[in-house]
Write a protein that holds these residues in place. Structure first.
Motif, mmCIF file in Angstrom:
data_model
loop_
_atom_site.group_PDB
_atom_site.id
_atom_site.type_symbol
_atom_site.label_atom_id
_atom_site.label_comp_id
_atom_site.label_asym_id
_atom_site.label_seq_id
_atom_site.Cartn_x
_atom_site.Cartn_y
_atom_site.Cartn_z
ATOM 1 N N THR A 217 -1.490 10.074 -8.185
ATOM 2 C CA THR A 217 -1.583 8.619 -7.987
ATOM 3 C C THR A 217 -0.513 8.115 -7.032
ATOM 4 N N THR A 244 -4.069 5.977 -13.504
ATOM 5 C CA THR A 244 -4.162 7.377 -13.926
ATOM 6 C C THR A 244 -4.843 7.525 -15.273
ATOM 7 N N ALA A 329 -9.622 10.159 -8.336
ATOM 8 C CA ALA A 329 -8.391 10.538 -7.664
ATOM 9 C C ALA A 329 -8.598 11.817 -6.878
#
Length: 587
Positions: A217, A244, A329
């Motif tokens: 992140t 996250t 992500a």
């Protein structure tokens, strides 16, 4: 024909969203029916079990058995009794104990309060541990020096299963240092060791997951933009955590579910009057009404914890979850140099242990009881004068042999069930929310503790992650253009699955199954430790550790030696899982 086909297609599209829901409901109902029929599926006469539990000396005459059946309504058939049991549950009556004759539900609910308190303290320890592991990663990320953590601390803590860590903490802090009470539940001081035994492995796993997620992140561009814009460090940290957390909530849910199974082992080690220990006692005494109620409450707790994690994920994602616009992500993890060194060292040490002890007799009581280590007896003797080195070496082959059988069966089930992902949704989710210990309790209630029962119990839950992996790969393969066009070219379903889907799925799922081998061996050892696996004098690792527990003060080597062997196996499992995690992120 041209009109009917679109209608059938429309009907199918309307029904498909309900298939997973029906699958979940049918699976949950099946579990409840299985638990409710335990007294009859066990193959034993309930009236005879009650008579033996109440008075071992009384003769089992037909009149005595008929009186018991009439008293407890056992003359009803299994399904009539199941209906009566379910109706009783709805009115707060789970039946009477076969041992004491007292109502089961009040005592089990009181024990459940103890277990939930223990899990709450354990979760508190886990959260604090995870925060401490993540602090260095956050500090580096805020200062623009983002790099992935080595994960050594998290891996070390994760490599200690709850039953093993509980034994080690009991030896060191209660037996040797005498700092904390070893057994019971009579004050806050009695919570410390059990909470650490339950929370440290969970905290280590959560710390590893969140430190890796936060490292990714903090590489995203918005972090630098917010820093330049003058946002405070605390606000950036909270935003990074919220960014996250949603992607890790399924893993958080699994950690919370694992606390249920871990609490059973911890309660047994520290003699805590919780639900897990009460259910274990019911399984040992064949008190099936108490066993039914204990298993049902444990399952409800596990499912509720998993559901809370899913709800929290939906709340954190908000509109993105409802609209299907979930953020993903981008992982940039790289395998560390020498990543295979740790598992190689663990395998080497285990092989040395096996080679040096495999020629020795693991059953002969040729030595003095609790004889200390010497040149002729390198690891000492246990409570009956048996060679610990021989028992640990033969136990390695026994435990790993059972683990190989479990992995092969789980691989077969995982592939078969994962090929029908929508229909398998319910079984996969319910099974993943069932720790091996609960499955072991059910199998022990049906057939009694045994090595075969332990294999069945672990297999009953070990297939679920492999089936979930298979289902994900099947969806991925079917989405590829050259596969999607095959029905138009006249390729049938069987040929499609055997020619295109199965070959692409088999390799990754097989490697996944082999990497789960050490973890499966630990699950089998946990069942042996709890008395739900092989019976004495089998040299199974969990059983060896349980046999040494009464002598931890007089002969600590009887506990520490099998504990060290299990720690090596745990390190092997964690290090292999770390390597496969890195490889998946690189694909």
């Amino acid at each position: 024909m041209t009109i009917a086909t679109p209608r059938r297609l429309w009907r199918r599209l309307r029904l498909e969203p309900f298939i997973p829901l029906v699958s979940r409901l049918v699976t949950l109902a099946g579990v409840v029916v299985l638990v409710g029929l335990l007294p009859w599926l066990s193959g034993r006469d309930p009236a005879l079990s009650i008579l033996r539990a109440r008075s071992a000396e009384q003769e089992a005459t037909p009149e005595a058995l008929a009186a018991i059946r009439a008293q407890l309504g056992l003359e009803l058939g299994p399904f009539e009794k199941l209906q009566s049991w379910l109706m009783g549950l709805m009115h707060g009556d789970a039946g009477n104990s076969w041992i004491s004759g007292a109502p089961v539900l009040p005592g089990m609910l009181k024990s459940a309060q103890v277990s939930i308190t223990l899990m709450a303290f354990g979760m508190l320890v886990a959260v604090i541990t995870a925060i401490l592991i993540c602090v260095p990663v956050v500090h580096r990320g805020l200062n623009g020096r983002v790099r992935r953590s080595s994960g050594a601390m998290g891996a070390t803590l994760t490599a200690l299963p709850e039953f093993l860590l509980a034994s080690v903490l009991l030896v060191i802090f209660a037996a040797w240092l005498n700092w904390l009470p070893p057994y019971g539940w009579r004050g806050l001081s009695y919570v410390v060791l059990p909470a650490f035994a339950l929370g440290l492995p969970a905290g280590g796993l959560l710390g590893r997951l969140f430190s890796d997620g936060l490292a990714v992140t903090f590489t995203e561009r918005w972090v630098a933009t917010w820093s330049v814009a003058g946002f405070s460090r605390s606000r950036i940290t909270l935003a990074a955590l919220r960014r996250t957390l949603p992607s890790l909530m399924p893993q958080v849910g699994m950690v919370m579910v694992a606390l249920t199974g871990g609490a059973i082992a911890v309660e047994q080690v520290f003699s805590i009057p919780g639900l897990g220990r009460a259910t274990l006692g019911a399984a040992s005494a064949q008190d099936l009404p108490a066993l039914q109620t204990g298993i049902l409450i444990l399952l409800v707790i596990a499912i509720m914890l998993g559901s809370l994690a899913n709800i929290a994920r939906a709340l954190l994602l908000g509109r993105a979850f409802r609209l299907g616009a979930l953020p993903v992500a981008h992982s940039e993890h790289h395998a560390q140099q020498g990543a295979w060194a740790v598992p190689a060292v663990a395998i080497t040490l285990l092989c040395v242990l096996v080679v040096t002890g495999i020629t020795r007799d693991p059953f002969s009581s040729a030595f003095m009881r609790l004889e200390p280590p010497s040149w002729t007896l390198p690891l000492g003797a246990d409570g009956t004068g048996r060679d610990i080195l021989a028992r640990v070496a033969h136990g390695a082959l026994s435990t790993m042999g059972m683990a190989v059988v479990v992995v092969c069966l789980s691989l077969l089930l995982g592939l078969l069930i994962g090929l029908a992902p929508r229909f398998a949704t319910g079984p996969i989710e319910i099974t993943k929310a069932t720790p091996p210990t609960i499955a072991g309790l059910i199998v022990a209630g049906l057939a009694g503790p045994s090595a075969g029962g332990a294999i069945i119990a672990v297999t009953a839950v070990a297939w679920a992650p492999l089936a979930a992996h298979t289902a994900a790969l099947v969806a991925e393969v079917k989405a590829q253009p050259h596969v999607r066009i095959t029905p138009i070219l006249g390729v049938g379903h069987f040929r499609l699955m055997s020619r295109y889907v199965l070959p692409a799925v088999l390799g990754p799922v097989f490697r996944h199954a082999m990497l789960r081998l050490p973890g499966v061996a630990l699950a089998l050892a946990a069942l042996g430790f709890l008395g739900l696996g092989p019976r004495p004098p089998s040299p199974e690792w969990g059983l060896i550790l349980a046999e040494g527990m009464p002598y931890i003060e007089r002969a600590p080597w009887a506990v520490l030696i099998p504990a060290l062997a299990l720690i090596l196996l745990s390190i092997l499992a964690v290090s292999l899982s770390s390597i496969v995690g890195v490889r998946k992120s690189l694909r």
